[in-house]
Motif scaffolding. Sequence first.
Motif, short mmCIF file in Angstrom:
data_model
loop_
_atom_site.label_atom_id
_atom_site.label_comp_id
_atom_site.label_asym_id
_atom_site.label_seq_id
_atom_site.Cartn_x
_atom_site.Cartn_y
_atom_site.Cartn_z
N THR A 187 6.85 -8.25 6.55
CA THR A 187 7.07 -7.04 5.43
C THR A 187 8.32 -7.76 4.73
N ILE A 188 8.21 -7.08 3.52
CA ILE A 188 9.24 -7.22 2.49
C ILE A 188 9.92 -5.90 1.72
N GLY A 189 11.13 -5.68 2.17
CA GLY A 189 12.08 -4.53 1.89
C GLY A 189 11.47 -3.45 2.68
N GLY A 190 10.86 -3.95 3.84
CA GLY A 190 10.42 -2.73 4.90
C GLY A 190 8.58 -2.68 4.69
N TRP A 191 8.27 -2.96 3.87
CA TRP A 191 6.90 -2.70 3.21
C TRP A 191 6.04 -3.83 3.83
N PRO A 192 4.91 -3.38 4.66
CA PRO A 192 3.91 -4.25 4.92
C PRO A 192 3.07 -5.06 3.83
N VAL A 193 2.84 -6.31 3.93
CA VAL A 193 2.32 -6.94 2.83
C VAL A 193 0.79 -7.40 3.19
N PHE A 222 0.87 -1.15 0.03
CA PHE A 222 0.06 0.03 0.07
C PHE A 222 0.86 1.18 -0.06
N ASP A 223 0.80 2.26 -1.06
CA ASP A 223 1.52 3.34 -1.05
C ASP A 223 1.47 4.37 0.05
N LYS A 224 0.38 4.20 1.03
CA LYS A 224 0.37 5.15 2.02
C LYS A 224 0.83 4.38 3.31
N ASP A 225 1.58 3.25 3.14
CA ASP A 225 2.33 2.77 4.20
C ASP A 225 3.73 3.37 4.12
N THR A 226 4.62 3.11 4.95
CA THR A 226 6.14 3.40 4.93
C THR A 226 6.90 2.55 5.27
N ALA A 227 7.98 2.40 4.64
CA ALA A 227 9.02 1.16 4.70
C ALA A 227 10.14 1.46 5.71
N LYS A 228 10.50 2.82 5.61
CA LYS A 228 11.51 3.24 6.72
C LYS A 228 10.89 4.41 7.60
#
Length: 239
Positions: A186-192, A132-138
């Motif tokens: 998470t993958i690459g910090g992004w929640p899935v 989801f683009d509105k999440d954050t990875a870092k």
Amino acid sequence: MLLHSRIARTAIALAGVAVLAACGEKATGPATPATVAAPTAAAPTVVPATPGPTAEADTSPEVIAAPATPTAAPTVAKTQGRVRIYSGPSDVPLSPEPGTGRGDTLIQLTATASADIGTYVADGQGRTLYRFDKDTAKPSKSTCNGDCAKTWPPLLVAGPGRIYPSGIDPQLVGYVERADGTCQVTIGGWPVYLYAKDTAPGDRNGQGVGGTWFAISPTGDRSTSEPEVVTAPTTATAG
């Protein structure tokens, strides 16, 4: 009575620790080792020799088949809380425990090739996983809760848990604690996430929804959009 009261308080405290251990980081101690079914070696079939019409001895050289190269067993690549992430897919069949509503103790992730959107990640049942683009990875953070999480169920792992990635760098795999205390992969910090409208393995009905939901790639990036269909004219227009 005093002894019974102390026992009751101890039981309540242990139950509280079990709840906190659902995500993994708040509990201490090593993760439970992976339990796998050992492969059963088939017994060799012995076929009695049948004498031929003559008593001549068989002088042909004996042919011995070379042993098959064993598949390397996956090793633990990293540990986060009470969740172990392995170096690749399991080399033996796995039997996950029944889900508890707070996640599964066994997660399989598979890089899946697609001619339409490139390589994306699916779970052990072949279901497409999204970001989801509105999440954050870092830092890793999920912003999809409530009704959003009903349409886009997060992929949850419960501790002590095991994650087996295939075609994905295990160092890019982990989890983040959600607002309700569960752990989201998470993958690459992004929640899935999964998508409620995907009903069969390989479905990608969530691709591009709202311009913010995309099948996640093995590195955590967005997969490419489905190609636009353009209807070509069937007859030439007179000049």
